[in-house]
Design a protein around this motif. Structure first.
Motif, PDB file in Angstrom:
ATOM      1  N   ASP A 187       0.831  -1.209   0.000  1.00 27.47           N
ATOM      2  CA  ASP A 187       0.000   0.000   0.000  1.00 27.47           C
ATOM      3  C   ASP A 187       0.865   1.258   0.000  1.00 27.47           C
ATOM      4  OD1 ASP A 187      -2.321  -1.431  -0.082  1.00 27.47           O
ATOM      5  OD2 ASP A 187      -2.694  -1.327   2.095  1.00 27.47           O
ATOM      6  N   GLN A 188       1.916   1.253   0.833  1.00 27.35           N
ATOM      7  CA  GLN A 188       2.798   2.420   0.876  1.00 27.35           C
ATOM      8  C   GLN A 188       3.447   2.679  -0.484  1.00 27.35           C
ATOM      9  OE1 GLN A 188       5.352   1.122   4.079  1.00 27.35           O
ATOM     10  NE2 GLN A 188       4.309   2.439   5.606  1.00 27.35           N
ATOM     11  N   SER A 189       3.884   1.616  -1.121  1.00 26.49           N
ATOM     12  CA  SER A 189       4.510   1.763  -2.439  1.00 26.49           C
ATOM     13  C   SER A 189       3.511   2.301  -3.464  1.00 26.49           C
ATOM     14  CB  SER A 189       5.068   0.422  -2.904  1.00 26.49           C
ATOM     15  OG  SER A 189       5.657   0.545  -4.186  1.00 26.49           O
ATOM     16  N   ASP A 190       2.282   1.793  -3.413  1.00 26.20           N
ATOM     17  CA  ASP A 190       1.260   2.272  -4.351  1.00 26.20           C
ATOM     18  C   ASP A 190       0.934   3.736  -4.100  1.00 26.20           C
ATOM     19  OD1 ASP A 190       1.153  -0.216  -5.479  1.00 26.20           O
ATOM     20  OD2 ASP A 190      -0.658  -0.854  -4.390  1.00 26.20           O
ATOM     21  N   PHE A 191       0.832   4.119  -2.816  1.00 24.80           N
ATOM     22  CA  PHE A 191       0.525   5.513  -2.502  1.00 24.80           C
ATOM     23  C   PHE A 191       1.630   6.443  -2.990  1.00 24.80           C
ATOM     24  CE2 PHE A 191      -2.111   3.996   1.364  1.00 24.80           C
ATOM     25  CZ  PHE A 191      -3.191   3.747   0.528  1.00 24.80           C
ATOM     26  N   LEU A 192       2.875   6.067  -2.710  1.00 23.84           N
ATOM     27  CA  LEU A 192       4.001   6.915  -3.134  1.00 23.84           C
ATOM     28  C   LEU A 192       4.093   6.999  -4.654  1.00 23.84           C
ATOM     29  CD1 LEU A 192       6.823   5.932  -0.607  1.00 23.84           C
ATOM     30  CD2 LEU A 192       5.818   8.197  -0.934  1.00 23.84           C
ATOM     31  N   THR A 193       3.834   5.885  -5.333  1.00 25.16           N
ATOM     32  CA  THR A 193       3.873   5.893  -6.797  1.00 25.16           C
ATOM     33  C   THR A 193       2.802   6.834  -7.354  1.00 25.16           C
ATOM     34  OG1 THR A 193       4.701   3.618  -6.853  1.00 25.16           O
ATOM     35  CG2 THR A 193       3.708   4.470  -8.867  1.00 25.16           C
ATOM     36  N   ALA A 194       1.607   6.811  -6.758  1.00 28.17           N
ATOM     37  CA  ALA A 194       0.540   7.704  -7.210  1.00 28.17           C
ATOM     38  C   ALA A 194       0.905   9.166  -6.960  1.00 28.17           C
ATOM     39  CB  ALA A 194      -0.771   7.349  -6.507  1.00 28.17           C
ATOM     40  N   ILE A 195       1.496   9.436  -5.767  1.00 29.25           N
ATOM     41  CA  ILE A 195       1.924  10.803  -5.464  1.00 29.25           C
ATOM     42  C   ILE A 195       2.974  11.263  -6.464  1.00 29.25           C
ATOM     43  CG2 ILE A 195       3.134  12.245  -3.787  1.00 29.25           C
ATOM     44  CD1 ILE A 195       1.845  10.508  -1.579  1.00 29.25           C
ATOM     45  N   HIS A 196       3.956  10.400  -6.724  1.00 32.47           N
ATOM     46  CA  HIS A 196       5.038  10.737  -7.651  1.00 32.47           C
ATOM     47  C   HIS A 196       4.494  10.989  -9.064  1.00 32.47           C
ATOM     48  CE1 HIS A 196       8.838  10.170  -9.931  1.00 32.47           C
ATOM     49  NE2 HIS A 196       9.366  10.714  -8.839  1.00 32.47           N
ATOM     50  N   ARG A 197       3.573  10.124  -9.518  1.00 32.94           N
ATOM     51  CA  ARG A 197       3.022  10.264 -10.869  1.00 32.94           C
ATOM     52  C   ARG A 197       2.235  11.566 -11.012  1.00 32.94           C
ATOM     53  NH1 ARG A 197       0.460   6.025 -10.782  1.00 32.94           N
ATOM     54  NH2 ARG A 197      -1.616   6.783 -10.254  1.00 32.94           N
ATOM     55  N   ASN A 198       1.414  11.885 -10.053  1.00 31.86           N
ATOM     56  CA  ASN A 198       0.591  13.096 -10.156  1.00 31.86           C
ATOM     57  C   ASN A 198       1.410  14.361  -9.921  1.00 31.86           C
ATOM     58  OD1 ASN A 198      -2.416  12.351 -10.529  1.00 31.86           O
ATOM     59  ND2 ASN A 198      -1.667  10.855  -9.051  1.00 31.86           N
ATOM     60  N   ALA A 199       2.448  14.271  -9.083  1.00 32.38           N
ATOM     61  CA  ALA A 199       3.331  15.432  -8.910  1.00 32.38           C
ATOM     62  C   ALA A 199       4.076  15.727 -10.203  1.00 32.38           C
ATOM     63  CB  ALA A 199       4.309  15.164  -7.768  1.00 32.38           C
ATOM     64  N   ARG A 200       4.514  14.680 -10.913  1.00 33.40           N
ATOM     65  CA  ARG A 200       5.170  14.894 -12.213  1.00 33.40           C
ATOM     66  C   ARG A 200       4.197  15.518 -13.208  1.00 33.40           C
ATOM     67  NH1 ARG A 200       7.497   9.504 -12.272  1.00 33.40           N
ATOM     68  NH2 ARG A 200       5.989   9.044 -13.912  1.00 33.40           N
ATOM     69  N   ARG A 201       2.959  15.051 -13.186  1.00 36.95           N
ATOM     70  CA  ARG A 201       1.950  15.602 -14.100  1.00 36.95           C
ATOM     71  C   ARG A 201       1.714  17.084 -13.807  1.00 36.95           C
ATOM     72  NH1 ARG A 201      -3.192  12.136 -14.038  1.00 36.95           N
ATOM     73  NH2 ARG A 201      -1.813  10.770 -15.236  1.00 36.95           N
ATOM     74  N   LEU A 202       1.640  17.427 -12.525  1.00 33.32           N
ATOM     75  CA  LEU A 202       1.445  18.823 -12.161  1.00 33.32           C
ATOM     76  C   LEU A 202       2.656  19.665 -12.552  1.00 33.32           C
ATOM     77  CD1 LEU A 202      -0.217  21.023 -10.824  1.00 33.32           C
ATOM     78  CD2 LEU A 202       0.651  20.277  -8.600  1.00 33.32           C
ATOM     79  N   ARG A 203       3.866  19.106 -12.351  1.00 35.85           N
ATOM     80  CA  ARG A 203       5.077  19.829 -12.746  1.00 35.85           C
ATOM     81  C   ARG A 203       5.088  20.106 -14.246  1.00 35.85           C
ATOM     82  NH1 ARG A 203      10.205  16.288 -13.183  1.00 35.85           N
ATOM     83  NH2 ARG A 203       8.904  15.664 -14.948  1.00 35.85           N
ATOM     84  N   ASP A 204       4.688  19.115 -15.032  1.00 39.40           N
ATOM     85  CA  ASP A 204       4.698  19.299 -16.476  1.00 39.40           C
ATOM     86  C   ASP A 204       3.640  20.293 -16.925  1.00 39.40           C
ATOM     87  OD1 ASP A 204       6.785  17.514 -16.730  1.00 39.40           O
ATOM     88  OD2 ASP A 204       5.448  15.789 -16.919  1.00 39.40           O
ATOM     89  N   ALA A 205       2.487  20.314 -16.230  1.00 42.00           N
ATOM     90  CA  ALA A 205       1.468  21.323 -16.542  1.00 42.00           C
ATOM     91  C   ALA A 205       1.999  22.720 -16.246  1.00 42.00           C
ATOM     92  CB  ALA A 205       0.190  21.046 -15.747  1.00 42.00           C
ATOM     93  N   LEU A 206       2.714  22.858 -15.116  1.00 40.35           N
ATOM     94  CA  LEU A 206       3.309  24.162 -14.783  1.00 40.35           C
ATOM     95  C   LEU A 206       4.365  24.557 -15.807  1.00 40.35           C
ATOM     96  CD1 LEU A 206       3.718  23.843 -10.906  1.00 40.35           C
ATOM     97  CD2 LEU A 206       2.003  25.153 -12.166  1.00 40.35           C
ATOM     98  N   ASP A 207       5.160  23.591 -16.260  1.00 44.13           N
ATOM     99  CA  ASP A 207       6.158  23.899 -17.290  1.00 44.13           C
ATOM    100  C   ASP A 207       5.489  24.379 -18.568  1.00 44.13           C
ATOM    101  OD1 ASP A 207       8.172  23.230 -15.603  1.00 44.13           O
ATOM    102  OD2 ASP A 207       8.566  21.249 -16.470  1.00 44.13           O
ATOM    103  N   GLY A 208       4.363  23.759 -18.934  1.00 36.16           N
ATOM    104  CA  GLY A 208       3.646  24.186 -20.124  1.00 36.16           C
ATOM    105  C   GLY A 208       3.097  25.585 -19.981  1.00 36.16           C
TER     106      GLY A 208
END
Length: 414
Positions: free
Chosen positions: A198-219
């Motif tokens: 569960d911890q690994s899944d939660f961190l992976t989801a956080i990491h994936r969505n944080a990257r998505r938000l970072r890329d939206a900000l870059d755009g």
């Protein structure tokens, strides 16, 4: 009398006068011997000539010049002769060149004058009948243009202020995001210690969505920041096959463990082009990420790169995904535009990926186009010259910088 071939016939004069009356501008034709050939009512109204000056056929222009100088032009006295000599030089000129000028009369009106030779038969070597003076009152238009320029300047200032504010805000938002991503990387590293599922899944989801938000900000930063707020492009030779392979492997790595289409890569060897590798990697990443995102799990994505005999590299990303409706295939490269079928489906995105990709390709003197059919798939074709015209600010040795992980797609469309 007017005309080098003698007086005009009554029929010729009637047709000439009717033609001038049909013009919205004030019109006057002056013969080479400085006599009135024809004039329309609009001209006499502009300068109040009715009853004040004889403007009939064959009348001398001296009284007309004297009236204009006395009541309208910004000089008087000895200027009458100067205007008369200027009129004479114009009336006898053999040049075919039309002249345009604007000047303000005493009552504050702004007039635009267009001067053209008039020849019998209309041929360049025809007999010179005289010169046509067209005068238009552009006072209101000039005021409108001045006001428009003023508002354009104000809007330009506001746009620059918005760009500066947006750039600063986005930079501030990226800082905590970088911290979140760094801690996620640390916690996901096996060296840090074991994690539960569960911890690994939660961190992976956080990491994936944080990257998505970072890329939206870059755009958004790319779209709204002014030129001074963006990093300078750094041009240097690079390998297209290596770039394409790296992007494809990263796309495969992101989809590991989750349903994804089949991705194939085919790259030919060729000369190294000159360009900013990071910008172009982002562009290819946007194309590949979109293709993977909008293609069903039983579909396929084909990525090819090859040099062309025309001195260009061609990178093609083809998929058999949801495709792009015809009405969006031209506007899909504009910022924030997403195709209707992409909006209807549950595909996240900001509509900036293709816009940013096209900007990067154009910076290198290349082109980016799409062929697509809704429900069948899309083919994006990128072409880059072997040797791009390097902007002056980028003509410096390539900075040594660590190869970063390709960005997630800023997503643009379907």
């Amino acid at each position: 009398m007017p005309g080098a071939q003698g007086p005009l016939s009554q029929e010729q004069l009637r047709l000439l006068t009717a033609t001038l009356e049909a013009m919205p501008e004030g019109a006057l034709i002056v013969s080479p011997d400085l006599r009135v050939v024809a004039v329309n009512r609009r001209f006499t109204q502009l300068f109040g000539l009715d009853g004040a000056v004889d403007t009939s056929y064959g009348a001398p222009t001296d009284p007309l010049v004297a009236h204009l100088v006395a009541h309208h032009l910004p000089h008087s006295g000895e200027m009458v002769e100067l205007y008369r000599q200027s009129l004479k030089r114009t009336a006898t000129a053999r040049s075919q060149v039309s002249r345009l000028a604007e000047y303000r009369v005493r009552d504050g009106r702004m007039l635009r004058r267009h001067l053209s030779p008039v020849r019998l038969g209309g041929a360049p070597d025809g007999t010179l009948l005289g010169h046509l003076w067209l005068l238009e009152d552009i006072t209101d238009r000039q005021a409108y243009e001045d006001e428009l320029r003023h508002h354009a300047g104000v809007l330009g200032d506001l746009a620059r202020e918005r760009a500066t504010f947006t750039a600063r805000t986005l930079h501030e938002l990226r800082t905590p995001l970088a911290t979140v991503l760094s801690f996620c990387d640390l916690l996901l590293d096996p060296a840090t210690g074991p994690l539960t599922t569960d911890q690994s899944d939660f961190l992976t989801a956080i990491h994936r969505n944080a990257r998505r938000l970072r890329d939206a900000l870059d755009g958004l930063l790319h779209t709204f920041a002014d030129d001074h707020a963006r990093p300078l492009a750094v041009f240097a030779p690079f390998s297209v096959p290596a770039l394409v392979t790296r992007v494809a492997l990263h796309a495969l790595g992101r989809s590991a463990g989750s349903p994804a289409p089949f991705v194939s890569v085919s790259c030919e060897e060729g000369p190294e082009p000159v360009g900013d590798e990071d910008l172009l990697e982002d562009a290819v990443t946007a194309l590949v990420s979109n293709a993977v995102k909008y293609t069903p799990r039983d579909g396929s994505v084909e990525i090819t790169a090859r040099p062309l005999p025309t001195g260009q590299w061609e990178v093609v990303v083809a998929d058999d995904g949801i495709g792009i409706p015809v009405e969006f295939q031209e506007t899909v490269f504009e910022p924030f535009v997403r195709a209707s079928n992409a909006r209807r489906s549950e595909y996240p995105g900001t509509g900036l990926g293709l816009s940013t990709a096209q900007d990067a390709v154009r910076l290198h003197g290349g082109s980016l186009c799409v062929r697509s059919k809704e429900g069948v798939g899309s083919v994006f074709t990128m072409r880059l010259p072997f040797s791009a015209a390097v902007p002056a600010e980028a003509r410096e040795p390539r900075r040594s910088r660590e190869r970063r992980e390709p960005r997630e797609s800023r997503d643009s469309t379907a």
